[in-house]
Motif scaffolding. Structure first.
Motif: not given
Ligand code: MN
Length: 193
Positions: A65-67, A139-146, A160-162, A169-171
């Protein structure tokens, strides 16, 4: 053939599947990530991060998820060869992972893992210790994840961060399109069967 992919090789008959055997060596460039959608026995996403000569892999039933704060279960699977980031197609029915695969997103990532004092630590080591942080440049997912191990060998994948103004969300995996070819799972299945 080296031992690094022995689980991967043990599960597959390369006379029947067109998945890569894995010969490519890592370059000095930024490490890669790929997210595939895999319409197998159960629909799932496969999340893979290059660590050295392999793609460390997790099966993510609901997809990343990108939320921020959405927790997504991620279950480790066998290491895959680096070439797998290009793999899109149909794994024959009856073979391991039989079903259709599309490359949903891919790109490079930046390892961000650090210790409690804020000092950078080796990324592979941070995964072994059960907590790794990274910034995705897809291309779709950008930013910080854990990725965090929480029980035996179950992990959570969390943004973890915007990275953008708002998440999507998830398509729906059946409507999602390949970042490589623009095709849906159904189109790949129809064209390659
Ligand atoms: Mn899979």
């Amino acid at each position: 053939m080296s031992e690094r992919l022995s689980d991967y090789h043990g599960k597959r008959d390369f006379g029947r599947t067109r998945e890569p055997r894995g010969r490519q060596s890592a370059t000095g460039a930024a490490p890669r990530f790929v997210v595939q959608i895999h319409d197998a026995r159960t629909m799932h996403f496969d999340f893979r991060l290059q660590v050295g000569e392999v793609l460390k892999s997790w099966s993510v039933p609901k997809g990343p998820s990108d939320v921020p704060k959405d927790k997504r279960l991620a279950v480790p699977t066998e290491d895959h060869p680096l070439e797998y980031e290009d793999f899109e197609g149909v794994i024959p029915a009856g073979e391991y992972g039989g079903g259709t695969v599309i490359v949903w997103d891919r790109g490079s990532y930046e390892p961000l893992s650090h210790d409690r004092q804020g000092r950078p630590v080796d990324f592979a080591e941070s995964l072994e210790h059960g907590h790794a942080t990274f910034r995705l440049h897809g291309t779709k997912l950008r930013g910080q994840y854990a990725l965090t191990r929480f029980r035996e060998d179950n992990w959570l994948l969390v943004k973890t961060a915007e990275g953008r103004a708002r998440g999507h969300g998830t398509p729906d995996p059946r409507r999602a399109r390949s970042v490589r070819t623009g095709r849906t799972l159904a189109q790949v299945a129809a064209e390659e069967n």
